[in-house]
Design a protein around this motif. Structure first.
Motif, PDB file in Angstrom:
ATOM      1  N   PHE A 193     -47.665  22.152 -69.547  1.00  0.00           N
ATOM      2  CA  PHE A 193     -46.802  21.348 -69.963  1.00  0.00           C
ATOM      3  C   PHE A 193     -46.544  21.684 -71.258  1.00  0.00           C
ATOM      4  O   PHE A 193     -48.345  21.584 -71.410  1.00  0.00           O
ATOM      5  CB  PHE A 193     -47.012  20.507 -69.408  1.00  0.00           C
ATOM      6  CG  PHE A 193     -46.296  19.087 -70.076  1.00  0.00           C
ATOM      7  CD1 PHE A 193     -45.451  18.704 -70.243  1.00  0.00           C
ATOM      8  CD2 PHE A 193     -46.707  18.455 -71.685  1.00  0.00           C
ATOM      9  CE1 PHE A 193     -44.590  17.681 -71.244  1.00  0.00           C
ATOM     10  CE2 PHE A 193     -45.991  17.556 -72.812  1.00  0.00           C
ATOM     11  CZ  PHE A 193     -44.915  17.616 -72.355  1.00  0.00           C
ATOM     12  N   ALA A 194     -46.630  21.391 -72.174  1.00  0.00           N
ATOM     13  CA  ALA A 194     -47.074  21.916 -73.751  1.00  0.00           C
ATOM     14  C   ALA A 194     -45.854  21.099 -74.773  1.00  0.00           C
ATOM     15  O   ALA A 194     -44.961  20.679 -74.222  1.00  0.00           O
ATOM     16  CB  ALA A 194     -46.549  23.343 -74.301  1.00  0.00           C
ATOM     17  N   VAL A 274     -44.491   9.639 -69.298  1.00  0.00           N
ATOM     18  CA  VAL A 274     -45.485   9.626 -68.769  1.00  0.00           C
ATOM     19  C   VAL A 274     -45.420   8.347 -67.718  1.00  0.00           C
ATOM     20  O   VAL A 274     -45.336   7.731 -67.775  1.00  0.00           O
ATOM     21  CB  VAL A 274     -46.695   9.729 -69.307  1.00  0.00           C
ATOM     22  CG1 VAL A 274     -47.850  10.332 -68.361  1.00  0.00           C
ATOM     23  CG2 VAL A 274     -46.440  11.625 -70.015  1.00  0.00           C
ATOM     24  N   LEU A 275     -45.813   8.414 -66.191  1.00  0.00           N
ATOM     25  CA  LEU A 275     -45.814   7.608 -64.757  1.00  0.00           C
ATOM     26  C   LEU A 275     -47.058   7.656 -65.119  1.00  0.00           C
ATOM     27  O   LEU A 275     -47.502   8.779 -64.130  1.00  0.00           O
ATOM     28  CB  LEU A 275     -44.849   7.646 -64.799  1.00  0.00           C
ATOM     29  CG  LEU A 275     -42.987   7.921 -65.110  1.00  0.00           C
ATOM     30  CD1 LEU A 275     -42.570   9.469 -64.699  1.00  0.00           C
ATOM     31  CD2 LEU A 275     -42.503   7.014 -64.177  1.00  0.00           C
ATOM     32  N   ASN A 276     -47.362   6.360 -64.721  1.00  0.00           N
ATOM     33  CA  ASN A 276     -48.899   6.690 -64.103  1.00  0.00           C
ATOM     34  C   ASN A 276     -49.126   5.198 -63.258  1.00  0.00           C
ATOM     35  O   ASN A 276     -48.925   4.131 -63.576  1.00  0.00           O
ATOM     36  CB  ASN A 276     -50.127   5.892 -65.300  1.00  0.00           C
ATOM     37  CG  ASN A 276     -51.322   5.771 -64.122  1.00  0.00           C
ATOM     38  OD1 ASN A 276     -51.835   4.783 -64.660  1.00  0.00           O
ATOM     39  ND2 ASN A 276     -51.937   6.333 -63.868  1.00  0.00           N
ATOM     40  N   TYR A 277     -48.499   5.604 -62.192  1.00  0.00           N
ATOM     41  CA  TYR A 277     -48.062   4.516 -60.627  1.00  0.00           C
ATOM     42  C   TYR A 277     -49.069   4.759 -59.293  1.00  0.00           C
ATOM     43  O   TYR A 277     -49.123   5.835 -59.739  1.00  0.00           O
ATOM     44  CB  TYR A 277     -46.914   4.669 -60.533  1.00  0.00           C
ATOM     45  CG  TYR A 277     -46.386   3.482 -61.584  1.00  0.00           C
ATOM     46  CD1 TYR A 277     -46.169   1.896 -61.414  1.00  0.00           C
ATOM     47  CD2 TYR A 277     -45.054   4.252 -62.178  1.00  0.00           C
ATOM     48  CE1 TYR A 277     -45.182   1.720 -62.686  1.00  0.00           C
ATOM     49  CE2 TYR A 277     -44.230   4.403 -63.473  1.00  0.00           C
ATOM     50  CZ  TYR A 277     -44.564   2.287 -63.632  1.00  0.00           C
ATOM     51  OH  TYR A 277     -44.198   1.665 -64.765  1.00  0.00           O
ATOM     52  N   GLY A 278     -49.357   4.301 -58.631  1.00  0.00           N
ATOM     53  CA  GLY A 278     -49.894   4.420 -57.390  1.00  0.00           C
ATOM     54  C   GLY A 278     -50.920   3.499 -56.898  1.00  0.00           C
ATOM     55  O   GLY A 278     -51.590   3.531 -56.091  1.00  0.00           O
ATOM     56  N   ALA A 279     -51.483   2.931 -58.257  1.00  0.00           N
ATOM     57  CA  ALA A 279     -52.884   2.326 -58.090  1.00  0.00           C
ATOM     58  C   ALA A 279     -52.924   1.762 -57.367  1.00  0.00           C
ATOM     59  O   ALA A 279     -53.757   0.533 -56.396  1.00  0.00           O
ATOM     60  CB  ALA A 279     -53.253   1.696 -60.208  1.00  0.00           C
ATOM     61  N   VAL A 311     -43.813  13.431 -66.487  1.00  0.00           N
ATOM     62  CA  VAL A 311     -44.611  14.184 -66.203  1.00  0.00           C
ATOM     63  C   VAL A 311     -45.476  12.780 -65.840  1.00  0.00           C
ATOM     64  O   VAL A 311     -44.945  11.948 -66.197  1.00  0.00           O
ATOM     65  CB  VAL A 311     -45.566  14.097 -67.819  1.00  0.00           C
ATOM     66  CG1 VAL A 311     -47.027  14.233 -67.075  1.00  0.00           C
ATOM     67  CG2 VAL A 311     -45.201  14.905 -68.041  1.00  0.00           C
ATOM     68  N   LEU A 312     -46.315  12.808 -64.175  1.00  0.00           N
ATOM     69  CA  LEU A 312     -46.307  11.690 -63.339  1.00  0.00           C
ATOM     70  C   LEU A 312     -47.970  12.091 -63.490  1.00  0.00           C
ATOM     71  O   LEU A 312     -48.438  13.227 -63.246  1.00  0.00           O
ATOM     72  CB  LEU A 312     -46.214  12.344 -61.803  1.00  0.00           C
ATOM     73  CG  LEU A 312     -44.907  12.547 -61.523  1.00  0.00           C
ATOM     74  CD1 LEU A 312     -44.726  12.816 -60.362  1.00  0.00           C
ATOM     75  CD2 LEU A 312     -43.566  10.812 -62.181  1.00  0.00           C
ATOM     76  N   MET A 313     -49.209  11.110 -63.544  1.00  0.00           N
ATOM     77  CA  MET A 313     -50.199  10.259 -63.535  1.00  0.00           C
ATOM     78  C   MET A 313     -51.170   9.845 -62.601  1.00  0.00           C
ATOM     79  O   MET A 313     -50.455   9.416 -62.063  1.00  0.00           O
ATOM     80  CB  MET A 313     -50.585   9.991 -65.020  1.00  0.00           C
ATOM     81  CG  MET A 313     -51.959  10.196 -65.236  1.00  0.00           C
ATOM     82  SD  MET A 313     -52.098   8.717 -66.271  1.00  0.00           S
ATOM     83  CE  MET A 313     -51.784  10.009 -67.959  1.00  0.00           C
TER      84      MET A 313
END
Length: 547
Positions: A193-194, A274-279, A311-313
């Motif tokens: 990624f850039a 940008v996705l930040n899930y799972g916590a 983008v997965l975080m």
């Protein structure tokens, strides 16, 4: 005349049907499906070396939704009517040796089933991979279930042959043959990624993402690392959020909050999400993993039409805190499990991934970075944000400064230098020749940062180029980021929303138009951020200290 018209219409309809699926079975994990049930299917097979393919088409449909993989590569998603099957050419995804076709299917109520029609032409032989008793099925998959491997799954339950089983009847095979998503994605994805100049980035996620606005470090570090690219960030984080946006309902069901979230992303028109899930979902442990992945797939599919780079975080690990707070070991095992699944999901979709489990806390006491090991204060956010560029983009080359004194045997030197980025703490290799023997102070903007000998300077030594001047420039940038995020927060989550937009808008709804005026304010702050993130020129002096 009427009979001729009817016959002609029937002929036209039949011309759209190339063939019907045959020798395939409708399959599921049992004969008693439940609403919103997700089932995972596998069909493993081997192919010889130097294989020569003829036909490599695969037709698939499901009642109601499916995601198709071949050898871990995402081929397609489908929510079409089960009366018709889409066709994909999977030849480019097949390899000599072990192969696997995998399908994730979800029932939305009533009867459920999935069917595949695939007859590979391998040399002079035909390998029938159509859905049937050779397929296996589970309701709870293991990590990497859609890749080749030694998975011992039970056989799928055969509901009956396609074309002869109620309620489905005949299934039409589409005439058009589509290319797998994975093949097209390899050409388009930013891998590695850039950021590109002009990118508009949306942050989606729960508490970690929402609280990033409070401290500003996440965007500050990314802006500072890329001064040549004008970037626009919009934070749509919501504390306690899940992939189904279950925390975003206001006075309505979570589904409405989910729909509003998607609409906000569409309105922003981002080029990157940008996705930040799972916590939050990780509290469900192994038994909740399958549902999490199915719901995450749905979110990613719903974001697909936006045509942004996804983008997965991963979630971050929890820090160990002193008693009476409990050990984080059990939580971190679940974080590891869900993080692994997110990395696999990113690979299957050819997406970039930011693995926050790689964060280092070396030299930073947990009690100084967090109150509970889960949520972070200003220092904790700074530590995380400073590492994200290297985790995301890879390690960048260290700065290097090489100068030579203009006069022989000089006992001092002074010059100007500008870094390629704006960072509060920059390490650079300083190499200086032409100085007299002896020891020297390295002074940056009036602050002594190192003491080195002339011999060490000739060979080159790493020094910190931190200075109050640069720290002030970084802080000015951070405060402007916080101001911009605050203004945007008021734009999309205004106070008194009930009075402005909901069931009490008859009282103050006339003021709702003013909320849109934040757009111009936020856009102006974007311009100021781009101006403030430019590197500053520093004065570097070398002073002999043993004359």
């Amino acid at each position: 005349m009427l009979l001729k018209r009817v016959a002609g219409l029937l002929g036209l309809l039949l011309s759209l049907v190339v063939s019907t699926a045959g020798a395939s079975d409708w399959i599921w994990s049992s004969d008693a499906p439940t609403a919103d049930e997700t089932v995972y299917f596998r069909r493993a097979f081997d192919l010889p070396a130097d294989v020569a393919f003829g036909e490599t088409r695969l037709a698939i449909t499901a009642d109601n939704l499916y995601v198709l993989y071949v050898n871990g590569q995402r081929v397609a998603t489908g929510d079409n009517e089960w009366q018709s099957a889409e066709v994909y050419d999977i030849g480019k995804l097949l390899v000599a040796g072990p192969n696997v076709i995998a399908v994730q299917a979800r029932n939305q109520g009533g009867q459920a089933g999935m069917m595949v029609d695939c007859k590979l032409k391998v040399g002079t032989q035909t390998l029938d991979l159509s859905s049937g008793k050779e397929w296996s099925a589970k309701n709870v998959p293991e990590t990497g279930w859609y890749r080749t491997g030694n998975f011992k799954w039970p056989a799928a339950h055969v509901l009956g042959p396609v074309g002869k089983t109620a309620p489905w009847g005949e299934v039409r095979i589409a005439e058009a043959v589509k290319q797998p998503e994975a093949v097209a994605a390899r050409k388009a994805a930013r891998n590695p990624f850039a950021f590109q100049d002009g990118d508009s980035i949306v942050w989606l996620g729960g508490t970690f993402i929402e609280r990033a606005q409070r401290y500003g470090w996440l965007e500050t570090e990314l802006h500072a690392a890329l001064p040549d690219r004008k970037l626009r960030f919009r934070n749509l984080g919501w504390s306690g959020d899940t992939v189904l946006a279950e925390s975003r309902g206001i006075f309505d069901p979570p589904a409405q909050g989910y729909a509003r979230m998607l609409q906000w992303v569409r309105d922003i028109k981002p080029s990157v999400v940008v996705l930040n899930y799972g916590a939050n979902e990780s509290f469900g442990g192994e038994s909740g993993l399958a549902a999490f992945l199915a719901n995450y797939e749905k979110l990613l599919d719903d974001l697909g039409p936006i045509n942004a780079e996804l983008v997965l975080m991963t979630p971050h690990s929890h820090l160990a805190m002193p008693a009476p707070l409990p050990s984080p070991d059990a939580r971190n095992r679940n974080i590891q499990l869900y993080g692994d699944a997110i990395v696999e999901l990113a690979k299957s979709r050819q997406l970039s991934v930011i693995d926050l489990r790689q964060l280092s806390w070396k030299g930073v006491p947990a009690t100084q970075a967090s109150d509970n090991g889960l949520h972070f204060n200003d220092l904790g956010n700074h530590v995380i944000a400073s590492q994200i560029p290297s985790i995301w983009f890879g390690n960048s080359d260290a700065a290097s400064i090489s100068v030579t004194s203009g006069k022989a045997d000089a006992d001092s030197m002074k010059f100007q230098w500008k870094s390629t980025s704006l960072k509060a703490s920059t390490q650079a290799k300083l190499q200086v020749s032409g100085l007299k023997d002896g020891n020297y102070e390295v002074v940056v903007d009036g602050t002594v940062v190192a003491k080195l000998s002339a011999a060490e300077l000739v060979g080159g030594r790493p020094v910190s180029l931190s200075s109050p001047k640069v720290a002030a420039a970084v802080e000015a940038l951070r405060q402007k980021v916080i101001e911009k995020d605050t203004m945007f927060f008021h734009r999309w989550r205004p106070q008194n929303v009930t009075y402005l937009f909901l069931f009490r808008k008859h009282e103050q709804g006339n003021n709702a138009k003013e909320v849109e005026e934040f757009e111009a304010i936020v856009a102006k702050l974007d311009d100021e951020i781009h101006r403030l993130k430019q590197p500053v020129e520093q004065t570097i002096e070398l002073r002999r200290i043993d004359r």
